[in-house]
Design a protein around this motif. Structure first.
Motif, PDB file in Angstrom:
ATOM      1  N   ILE A  65       0.841  -1.205   0.000  1.00 39.66           N
ATOM      2  CA  ILE A  65       0.000   0.000   0.000  1.00 39.66           C
ATOM      3  C   ILE A  65       0.871   1.248   0.000  1.00 39.66           C
ATOM      4  CG2 ILE A  65      -1.671   1.338   1.339  1.00 39.66           C
ATOM      5  CD1 ILE A  65      -2.734  -1.382   2.392  1.00 39.66           C
ATOM      6  N   TYR A  66       1.894   1.236   0.832  1.00 41.24           N
ATOM      7  CA  TYR A  66       2.811   2.381   0.912  1.00 41.24           C
ATOM      8  C   TYR A  66       3.458   2.650  -0.447  1.00 41.24           C
ATOM      9  CZ  TYR A  66       7.021   5.034   1.984  1.00 41.24           C
ATOM     10  OH  TYR A  66       8.026   5.973   1.981  1.00 41.24           O
ATOM     11  N   ALA A  67       3.913   1.587  -1.120  1.00 42.56           N
ATOM     12  CA  ALA A  67       4.560   1.742  -2.421  1.00 42.56           C
ATOM     13  C   ALA A  67       3.595   2.313  -3.444  1.00 42.56           C
ATOM     14  CB  ALA A  67       5.112   0.400  -2.899  1.00 42.56           C
ATOM     15  N   SER A  68       2.336   1.874  -3.376  1.00 43.22           N
ATOM     16  CA  SER A  68       1.324   2.384  -4.295  1.00 43.22           C
ATOM     17  C   SER A  68       1.097   3.878  -4.082  1.00 43.22           C
ATOM     18  CB  SER A  68       0.016   1.621  -4.108  1.00 43.22           C
ATOM     19  OG  SER A  68      -1.004   2.144  -4.937  1.00 43.22           O
ATOM     20  N   LEU A  69       1.033   4.303  -2.825  1.00 41.15           N
ATOM     21  CA  LEU A  69       0.850   5.723  -2.532  1.00 41.15           C
ATOM     22  C   LEU A  69       2.079   6.536  -2.926  1.00 41.15           C
ATOM     23  CD1 LEU A  69      -0.892   5.594   0.968  1.00 41.15           C
ATOM     24  CD2 LEU A  69      -1.928   6.215  -1.227  1.00 41.15           C
ATOM     25  N   ARG A  70       3.237   5.945  -2.783  1.00 39.61           N
ATOM     26  CA  ARG A  70       4.471   6.652  -3.142  1.00 39.61           C
ATOM     27  C   ARG A  70       4.534   6.895  -4.647  1.00 39.61           C
ATOM     28  NH1 ARG A  70       9.416   3.220  -1.809  1.00 39.61           N
ATOM     29  NH2 ARG A  70       8.597   2.174  -3.660  1.00 39.61           N
ATOM     30  N   ASP A  71       3.977   5.943  -5.410  1.00 38.88           N
ATOM     31  CA  ASP A  71       3.990   6.087  -6.866  1.00 38.88           C
ATOM     32  C   ASP A  71       2.864   6.999  -7.364  1.00 38.88           C
ATOM     33  OD1 ASP A  71       6.154   4.397  -6.932  1.00 38.88           O
ATOM     34  OD2 ASP A  71       4.961   2.607  -7.339  1.00 38.88           O
ATOM     35  N   THR A  72       1.721   7.004  -6.648  1.00 37.08           N
ATOM     36  CA  THR A  72       0.578   7.838  -7.011  1.00 37.08           C
ATOM     37  C   THR A  72      -0.050   8.368  -5.729  1.00 37.08           C
ATOM     38  OG1 THR A  72       0.134   6.376  -8.891  1.00 37.08           O
ATOM     39  CG2 THR A  72      -1.586   7.957  -8.288  1.00 37.08           C
ATOM     40  N   PRO A  73       0.064   9.630  -5.403  1.00 39.88           N
ATOM     41  CA  PRO A  73       0.571  10.749  -6.205  1.00 39.88           C
ATOM     42  C   PRO A  73       2.078  10.887  -6.258  1.00 39.88           C
ATOM     43  CG  PRO A  73      -0.072  11.549  -4.053  1.00 39.88           C
ATOM     44  CD  PRO A  73      -0.402  10.080  -4.071  1.00 39.88           C
ATOM     45  N   GLY A  74       2.785  10.036  -5.531  1.00 43.71           N
ATOM     46  CA  GLY A  74       4.232  10.066  -5.677  1.00 43.71           C
ATOM     47  C   GLY A  74       4.990  10.624  -4.499  1.00 43.71           C
ATOM     48  N   CYS A  75       4.502  10.396  -3.286  1.00 48.80           N
ATOM     49  CA  CYS A  75       5.246  10.864  -2.120  1.00 48.80           C
ATOM     50  C   CYS A  75       5.084   9.863  -0.985  1.00 48.80           C
ATOM     51  CB  CYS A  75       4.776  12.244  -1.666  1.00 48.80           C
ATOM     52  SG  CYS A  75       3.122  12.286  -0.946  1.00 48.80           S
ATOM     53  N   ALA A  76       6.017   9.916  -0.044  1.00 45.26           N
ATOM     54  CA  ALA A  76       5.959   9.036   1.114  1.00 45.26           C
ATOM     55  C   ALA A  76       4.754   9.412   1.978  1.00 45.26           C
ATOM     56  CB  ALA A  76       7.247   9.156   1.920  1.00 45.26           C
ATOM     57  N   ASP A 104       3.855  13.618   2.830  1.00 41.05           N
ATOM     58  CA  ASP A 104       2.548  14.087   3.283  1.00 41.05           C
ATOM     59  C   ASP A 104       2.716  15.304   4.189  1.00 41.05           C
ATOM     60  OD1 ASP A 104       1.723  13.171   6.362  1.00 41.05           O
ATOM     61  OD2 ASP A 104       3.453  12.144   5.530  1.00 41.05           O
ATOM     62  N   ILE A 105       1.617  15.957   4.478  1.00 38.04           N
ATOM     63  CA  ILE A 105       1.653  17.227   5.189  1.00 38.04           C
ATOM     64  C   ILE A 105       1.532  17.081   6.706  1.00 38.04           C
ATOM     65  CG2 ILE A 105      -0.828  17.715   5.131  1.00 38.04           C
ATOM     66  CD1 ILE A 105       2.101  20.171   4.479  1.00 38.04           C
ATOM     67  N   VAL A 106       1.425  15.853   7.214  1.00 35.92           N
ATOM     68  CA  VAL A 106       1.298  15.642   8.656  1.00 35.92           C
ATOM     69  C   VAL A 106       2.525  14.921   9.223  1.00 35.92           C
ATOM     70  CG1 VAL A 106      -0.055  14.567  10.500  1.00 35.92           C
ATOM     71  CG2 VAL A 106      -1.226  15.624   8.557  1.00 35.92           C
ATOM     72  N   PHE A 107       2.777  13.721   8.730  1.00 37.74           N
ATOM     73  CA  PHE A 107       3.837  12.897   9.306  1.00 37.74           C
ATOM     74  C   PHE A 107       5.228  13.476   9.051  1.00 37.74           C
ATOM     75  CE2 PHE A 107       6.844   9.295   9.135  1.00 37.74           C
ATOM     76  CZ  PHE A 107       6.678   8.807  10.414  1.00 37.74           C
ATOM     77  N   GLN A 108       5.473  13.938   7.823  1.00 33.47           N
ATOM     78  CA  GLN A 108       6.823  14.407   7.499  1.00 33.47           C
ATOM     79  C   GLN A 108       7.214  15.665   8.282  1.00 33.47           C
ATOM     80  OE1 GLN A 108       8.149  11.966   6.450  1.00 33.47           O
ATOM     81  NE2 GLN A 108       8.269  11.755   4.214  1.00 33.47           N
ATOM     82  N   PRO A 109       6.326  16.672   8.402  1.00 33.88           N
ATOM     83  CA  PRO A 109       6.706  17.807   9.260  1.00 33.88           C
ATOM     84  C   PRO A 109       6.924  17.395  10.717  1.00 33.88           C
ATOM     85  CG  PRO A 109       4.907  18.424   7.807  1.00 33.88           C
ATOM     86  CD  PRO A 109       5.084  16.939   7.664  1.00 33.88           C
ATOM     87  N   GLU A 145      15.728  26.918  12.059  1.00 29.30           N
ATOM     88  CA  GLU A 145      14.891  28.030  12.505  1.00 29.30           C
ATOM     89  C   GLU A 145      13.573  28.095  11.739  1.00 29.30           C
ATOM     90  OE1 GLU A 145      17.358  31.484  12.194  1.00 29.30           O
ATOM     91  OE2 GLU A 145      18.597  30.914  13.910  1.00 29.30           O
ATOM     92  N   GLY A 146      12.979  26.915  11.506  1.00 30.42           N
ATOM     93  CA  GLY A 146      11.666  26.848  10.883  1.00 30.42           C
ATOM     94  C   GLY A 146      11.649  27.022   9.378  1.00 30.42           C
ATOM     95  N   ARG A 147      12.792  27.088   8.754  1.00 33.26           N
ATOM     96  CA  ARG A 147      12.838  27.221   7.291  1.00 33.26           C
ATOM     97  C   ARG A 147      12.667  25.829   6.672  1.00 33.26           C
ATOM     98  NH1 ARG A 147      16.902  30.618   9.089  1.00 33.26           N
ATOM     99  NH2 ARG A 147      18.454  28.992   8.689  1.00 33.26           N
ATOM    100  N   VAL A 148      11.424  25.402   6.588  1.00 33.34           N
ATOM    101  CA  VAL A 148      11.075  24.047   6.148  1.00 33.34           C
ATOM    102  C   VAL A 148      10.013  24.138   5.054  1.00 33.34           C
ATOM    103  CG1 VAL A 148      10.080  21.825   6.816  1.00 33.34           C
ATOM    104  CG2 VAL A 148      11.596  23.048   8.408  1.00 33.34           C
ATOM    105  N   LEU A 149      10.248  23.457   3.945  1.00 37.48           N
ATOM    106  CA  LEU A 149       9.280  23.353   2.866  1.00 37.48           C
ATOM    107  C   LEU A 149       9.016  21.872   2.611  1.00 37.48           C
ATOM    108  CD1 LEU A 149      10.783  25.979   0.369  1.00 37.48           C
ATOM    109  CD2 LEU A 149       8.885  26.323   1.962  1.00 37.48           C
ATOM    110  N   VAL A 150       7.747  21.480   2.628  1.00 35.50           N
ATOM    111  CA  VAL A 150       7.369  20.087   2.361  1.00 35.50           C
ATOM    112  C   VAL A 150       6.420  20.082   1.175  1.00 35.50           C
ATOM    113  CG1 VAL A 150       6.317  17.990   3.261  1.00 35.50           C
ATOM    114  CG2 VAL A 150       7.644  19.460   4.795  1.00 35.50           C
ATOM    115  N   HIS A 151       6.853  19.510   0.080  1.00 32.96           N
ATOM    116  CA  HIS A 151       6.051  19.448  -1.138  1.00 32.96           C
ATOM    117  C   HIS A 151       5.745  17.988  -1.477  1.00 32.96           C
ATOM    118  CE1 HIS A 151       6.784  23.662  -1.731  1.00 32.96           C
ATOM    119  NE2 HIS A 151       8.086  23.504  -1.943  1.00 32.96           N
ATOM    120  N   VAL A 152       4.764  17.776  -2.338  1.00 30.51           N
ATOM    121  CA  VAL A 152       4.499  16.426  -2.836  1.00 30.51           C
ATOM    122  C   VAL A 152       5.644  15.992  -3.735  1.00 30.51           C
ATOM    123  CG1 VAL A 152       2.946  14.996  -4.216  1.00 30.51           C
ATOM    124  CG2 VAL A 152       2.000  16.702  -2.656  1.00 30.51           C
ATOM    125  N   HIS A 153       6.039  16.855  -4.656  1.00 32.31           N
ATOM    126  CA  HIS A 153       7.201  16.607  -5.517  1.00 32.31           C
ATOM    127  C   HIS A 153       8.097  17.835  -5.440  1.00 32.31           C
ATOM    128  CE1 HIS A 153       5.435  13.053  -7.368  1.00 32.31           C
ATOM    129  NE2 HIS A 153       4.341  13.742  -7.605  1.00 32.31           N
TER     130      HIS A 153
END
Length: 244
Positions: A46-57, A116-121, A134-142
């Motif tokens: 399931i994780y691999a499928s989500l990583r491929d579509t939309p393409g992020c962990a 993703d916007i929850v777990f990765q941050p 110092e909070g300079r963090v950007l999390v994108h899908v790609h």
């Protein structure tokens, strides 16, 4: 109006600043213990499928999809706690925080990550990396598709991208050309795979550990842009850290 900085470092997280392979092994062991081999394999599928579509962990998204066909509700709840409370600070590579402090002395460090916007941050925060930059963090899908947005947020005369995926570094190099220097950190499973990949744009520098960033000076990077120094191969130029 945003100030244009002389030098901005764009830092990856997984297998660059922290040992994500170790986290994945711990998660696999937990799945094995609580659900068994077949369910562990189903989760990773399931994780691999989500990583491929939309393409992020997306570990939490994988858990959501894993849940309906698994009746062990108590174990599922404990697994959610395991993910959210995982001690990522213990997985930060030795001297990674010191390397960030060093980069801060010669430029500006920005974490550029995808997922993703929850777990990765939360991972970045629990690892102590959020505060380190110092909070300079950007999390994108790609992140490679958000380079323009990254440059608008942190304008700079020159960028240095530090990552464990040479293919991604090459993609960014194609977009930014002489505006970026690329540093391949030979850590983790992507690094092991990289020896089998032929790239049209090899990294400018290859280092074995994140702590090797101590070996660079601010003048190294614009020099690459201005003088068009021949790029190193994957087994090429390595900057060593100074003696401790």
């Amino acid at each position: 109006m945003l100030t244009t900085r002389p030098l901005v470092f764009l830092l990856n997280v997984d297998n660059t600043l922290l040992d994500n392979d170790r986290f994945a092994a711990d998660l696999a062991a937990r799945l094995d213990c609580d659900f068994g081999k077949e369910e562990r394999e189903r989760y990773w599928s399931i994780y691999a499928s989500l990583r491929d579509t939309p393409g992020c962990a997306d570990y939490l998204g994988a858990l959501q999809q894993f849940r309906p066909d698994n009746g062990n509700e108590a174990a599922l709840l404990q697994l959610s706690f395991f993910l959210l409370d995982y001690p990522f600070v213990e997985r930060v590579y030795p001297h990674a925080l010191e390397a960030i402090r060093y980069l801060e002395a010669i430029g500006t460090s920005v974490i550029l990550f995808d997922g993703d916007i929850v777990f990765q941050p939360r991972k970045i925060q629990r690892a102590g990396l959020w505060d380190a930059v110092e909070g300079r963090v950007l999390v994108h899908v790609h992140k490679e598709s958000m380079i323009d947005a990254t440059l608008q947020r942190y304008p700079a005369a020159h960028y240095v991208m530090v990552d464990d995926k040479p293919g991604l570094l090459a993609a960014v190099k194609r977009v930014l050309s002489g505006r970026v220097s690329t540093v391949f950190v030979r850590q983790g499973y992507h690094a092991a795979e990289a020896t089998q990949v032929s790239l049209d744009l090899a990294p400018d520098y290859t280092i074995d550990h994140i702590s090797d960033l101590w070996g660079f000076a601010r003048s190294d990077f614009p020099a690459i842009a201005n003088l068009h120094v021949a790029r190193a191969s994957l087994d090429g130029t390595t900057k060593a850290a100074p003696p401790e």
